[in-house]
Design a protein around this motif. Structure first.
Motif, mmCIF file in Angstrom:
data_model
loop_
_atom_site.group_PDB
_atom_site.id
_atom_site.type_symbol
_atom_site.label_atom_id
_atom_site.label_comp_id
_atom_site.label_asym_id
_atom_site.label_seq_id
_atom_site.Cartn_x
_atom_site.Cartn_y
_atom_site.Cartn_z
ATOM 1 N N GLN A 92 -17.418 5.629 -68.215
ATOM 2 C CA GLN A 92 -18.891 6.064 -67.901
ATOM 3 C C GLN A 92 -19.373 5.977 -66.474
ATOM 4 O OE1 GLN A 92 -20.807 2.902 -70.297
ATOM 5 N NE2 GLN A 92 -20.645 3.855 -72.349
ATOM 6 N N THR A 93 -18.350 5.634 -65.616
ATOM 7 C CA THR A 93 -18.800 5.558 -64.386
ATOM 8 C C THR A 93 -18.349 6.815 -63.448
ATOM 9 O OG1 THR A 93 -18.476 3.032 -64.062
ATOM 10 C CG2 THR A 93 -18.453 4.116 -62.034
ATOM 11 N N LEU B 289 -18.873 2.812 -56.997
ATOM 12 C CA LEU B 289 -19.132 2.022 -58.121
ATOM 13 C C LEU B 289 -17.639 1.831 -58.688
ATOM 14 C CD1 LEU B 289 -22.520 3.233 -59.584
ATOM 15 C CD2 LEU B 289 -22.114 1.157 -58.344
ATOM 16 N N LEU B 290 -16.847 2.692 -58.715
ATOM 17 C CA LEU B 290 -15.656 2.556 -59.209
ATOM 18 C C LEU B 290 -14.890 1.687 -58.637
ATOM 19 C CD1 LEU B 290 -14.669 6.284 -60.295
ATOM 20 C CD2 LEU B 290 -14.679 4.393 -62.116
ATOM 21 N N ASP B 291 -14.878 1.584 -57.403
ATOM 22 C CA ASP B 291 -14.337 0.511 -56.267
ATOM 23 C C ASP B 291 -14.650 -0.578 -56.871
ATOM 24 O OD1 ASP B 291 -12.495 0.104 -54.138
ATOM 25 O OD2 ASP B 291 -14.308 -0.685 -53.280
ATOM 26 N N GLU B 292 -16.027 -0.728 -56.836
ATOM 27 C CA GLU B 292 -16.588 -2.131 -57.213
ATOM 28 C C GLU B 292 -15.997 -2.713 -58.532
ATOM 29 O OE1 GLU B 292 -20.750 -2.022 -56.839
ATOM 30 O OE2 GLU B 292 -20.731 -1.421 -54.782
ATOM 31 N N ARG C 134 -13.516 -3.442 -72.904
ATOM 32 C CA ARG C 134 -14.924 -3.472 -71.883
ATOM 33 C C ARG C 134 -14.826 -2.691 -70.729
ATOM 34 N NH1 ARG C 134 -16.768 -7.434 -68.362
ATOM 35 N NH2 ARG C 134 -14.945 -8.937 -69.393
ATOM 36 N N PHE C 135 -13.737 -2.835 -70.044
ATOM 37 C CA PHE C 135 -13.484 -2.259 -68.618
ATOM 38 C C PHE C 135 -13.390 -0.810 -68.879
ATOM 39 C CE2 PHE C 135 -13.120 -6.675 -66.584
ATOM 40 C CZ PHE C 135 -14.243 -6.470 -65.916
ATOM 41 N N ALA C 136 -12.461 -0.527 -69.943
ATOM 42 C CA ALA C 136 -12.047 0.845 -70.300
ATOM 43 C C ALA C 136 -13.189 1.841 -70.580
ATOM 44 C CB ALA C 136 -11.210 0.945 -71.461
ATOM 45 N N GLU D 53 -10.148 8.108 -58.926
ATOM 46 C CA GLU D 53 -10.431 6.892 -58.689
ATOM 47 C C GLU D 53 -10.634 6.335 -60.253
ATOM 48 O OE1 GLU D 53 -11.177 5.034 -56.275
ATOM 49 O OE2 GLU D 53 -10.424 6.918 -55.127
ATOM 50 N N GLN D 54 -10.930 7.137 -61.290
ATOM 51 C CA GLN D 54 -10.695 6.661 -62.585
ATOM 52 C C GLN D 54 -9.278 6.329 -62.976
ATOM 53 O OE1 GLN D 54 -13.007 9.594 -64.694
ATOM 54 N NE2 GLN D 54 -14.635 8.301 -65.007
ATOM 55 N N TYR D 55 -8.375 7.088 -62.637
ATOM 56 C CA TYR D 55 -7.043 6.881 -62.857
ATOM 57 C C TYR D 55 -6.452 5.540 -62.271
ATOM 58 C CZ TYR D 55 -1.706 7.359 -62.274
ATOM 59 O OH TYR D 55 -0.531 7.377 -62.309
ATOM 60 N N LYS D 56 -7.006 5.406 -60.927
ATOM 61 C CA LYS D 56 -6.570 3.926 -60.301
ATOM 62 C C LYS D 56 -7.053 3.048 -60.941
ATOM 63 C CE LYS D 56 -7.640 5.463 -56.034
ATOM 64 N NZ LYS D 56 -7.807 5.180 -54.542
ATOM 65 N N ALA D 57 -8.404 3.028 -61.425
ATOM 66 C CA ALA D 57 -9.087 1.810 -62.085
ATOM 67 C C ALA D 57 -8.428 1.622 -63.523
ATOM 68 C CB ALA D 57 -10.377 2.135 -62.380
#
Length: 404
Positions: A266-267, A272-275, A259-261, A228-232
């Motif tokens: 940290q998520t 929460l990663l989807d949000e 900021r988002f990285a 999920e982090q990879y997709k984000a």
């Protein structure tokens, strides 16, 4: 039929369970068969069509039908006879098979082991969902669509789509299925770029939801959180490029990206990663929208944003004037003063520009692009396109294709 209730249910199914909920007319055999097919089903066979049609016609309206195909992929199906609608929840599976189990599936169906990659590609896009949760979603849909608080019995059904090798889809069809799925994912990515670049927040978020469906089971790394982090990270990178094309300053882009990285790092929770991913898309699209809005007065900015959100609909001067509480003649005059062109010219230019981006970034046909950006006639779209860019859409695609 309450279309608003259906859209809300679709959103809940997607956001809470990552599974699809779709409604089809009972006569739409093509749509229904495409929803439940696998790369190995020959949907053109007479047996397939007859068996599916027989099932749809003879479905009971007071039952939920659970169909699990030969690869343990499930669908829940129910009928609303009053409106001649069939609803399908899925595909989903409770557990993703390992490579050994995939090989065993192929062997049991007399499919060559060389087709393993096609099977894996198919299964990777199927989201994981517990059957009980899917049933609850199905019953919730029945309750709100039919307005009946009744617990329908769930009945297991089986179609004879995989009985022997002779009725399987041809090898070329199997490969084409895989290629179409890959092309569709890249097509959505390019649509997202265009929506973010143009500051269309709602459209961008809608496309992101479709992207999430298309990659529901796709894995690039081993564990779920890292995946999920990879997709984000990927969405953050795509949106950075879109923001740059929109004219957002590199300083602001770098601030948003950094900021988002950090937040992605940290998520450690999938929901929460989807949000967070939705927040990324919204932040970049809103920034792009502000770049455009700052060039005009508040009323004209509001009109332009309304036009961009509703570009594919028939827009009138009266409608736009009413939206910003101005007289049509006054809006027309001040729009000309600020934008140096009439409202109709502005709308056409915007449609052509968005069409240009889709021509360069996607494999949509000229007809599909024309309809998508709000032209009633493809010939008029081509005429306007050539006037703006000096070449036809197809020639522009050859000379400027960017992402495929």
């Amino acid at each position: 039929m309450n279309d608003e209730a259906l859209e809300i249910l679709k959103m809940h199914a997607l956001q809470l369970l990552s599974i699809q909920l779709e409604g089809y007319d009972m006569d739409d055999m093509k749509g229904i068969s495409n929803h439940i097919k696998t790369p190995f089903i020959n949907t053109t066979r007479k047996q397939f069509k007859n068996e599916l049609k027989h099932f749809i016609v003879h479905m009971h309206s007071n039952k939920i039908y659970h169909y699990k195909n030969s690869f343990n992929v499930s669908f829940l199906i129910f009928k609303f006879k009053k409106y001649r609608q069939v609803y399908i929840i899925g595909p989903y599976m409770e557990k993703r098979p390992n490579e050994r189990q995939c090989n065993e599936m192929l062997q049991s169906m007399n499919i060559k082991i060389s087709k393993l990659s096609i099977l894996k590609q198919y299964l990777l896009k199927v989201p994981l969902c517990h059957h009980v949760k899917a049933q609850k979603m199905c019953r919730l849909a029945i309750r709100f669509l039919k307005k009946r608080n009744i617990v329908y019995e769930t009945v297991d059904i089986d179609f004879s789509f995989h009985t022997n090798e002779a009725i399987l889809a041809e090898s070329k069809a199997q490969i084409d299925y895989t290629l179409q799925e890959i092309e569709y994912r890249y097509h959505l990515e390019n649509q997202l770029l265009t929506a973010v670049e143009n500051g269309n927040v709602e459209e961008a978020l809608s496309i992101l939801n479709n992207m999430n469906i298309s990659v529901a089971g796709l894995r690039r790394v081993k564990d779920d959180i890292s995946n999920e982090q990879y997709k984000a990270y990927l969405i953050n990178t795509l949106c950075r490029k879109a923001g740059e094309k929109a004219g957002v300053s590199l300083i602001h882009i770098d601030e948003i990206s950094a900021r988002f990285a950090t937040m992605i790092d940290q998520t450690m929770d999938i929901e929460l990663l989807d949000e967070l991913t939705h927040s990324i898309v919204k932040a970049y699209a809103e920034r792009a929208m502000k770049i455009k809005a700052n060039a005009y007065s508040p009323k004209i900015s509001k009109v332009i944003q309304y036009i961009e959100r509703n570009l594919d609909t028939h827009l009138t001067l009266d409608e736009l004037a009413n939206y910003v509480d101005l007289a049509p003649s006054y809006l027309s005059r001040i729009f000309n003063q600020e934008c140096h062109q009439s409202l109709s010219q502005f709308i056409t230019t915007l449609r052509v520009k968005k069409g240009r981006d889709l021509i360069a970034r996607t494999k949509m046909t000229v007809s599909e692009v024309s309809n998508y950006v709000g032209f009633k006639e493809q010939s008029y779209f081509t005429q306007c396109f050539k006037k703006h860019y000096g070449v036809t859409p197809l020639k522009y695609r050859i000379e400027h294709k960017e992402f495929y």
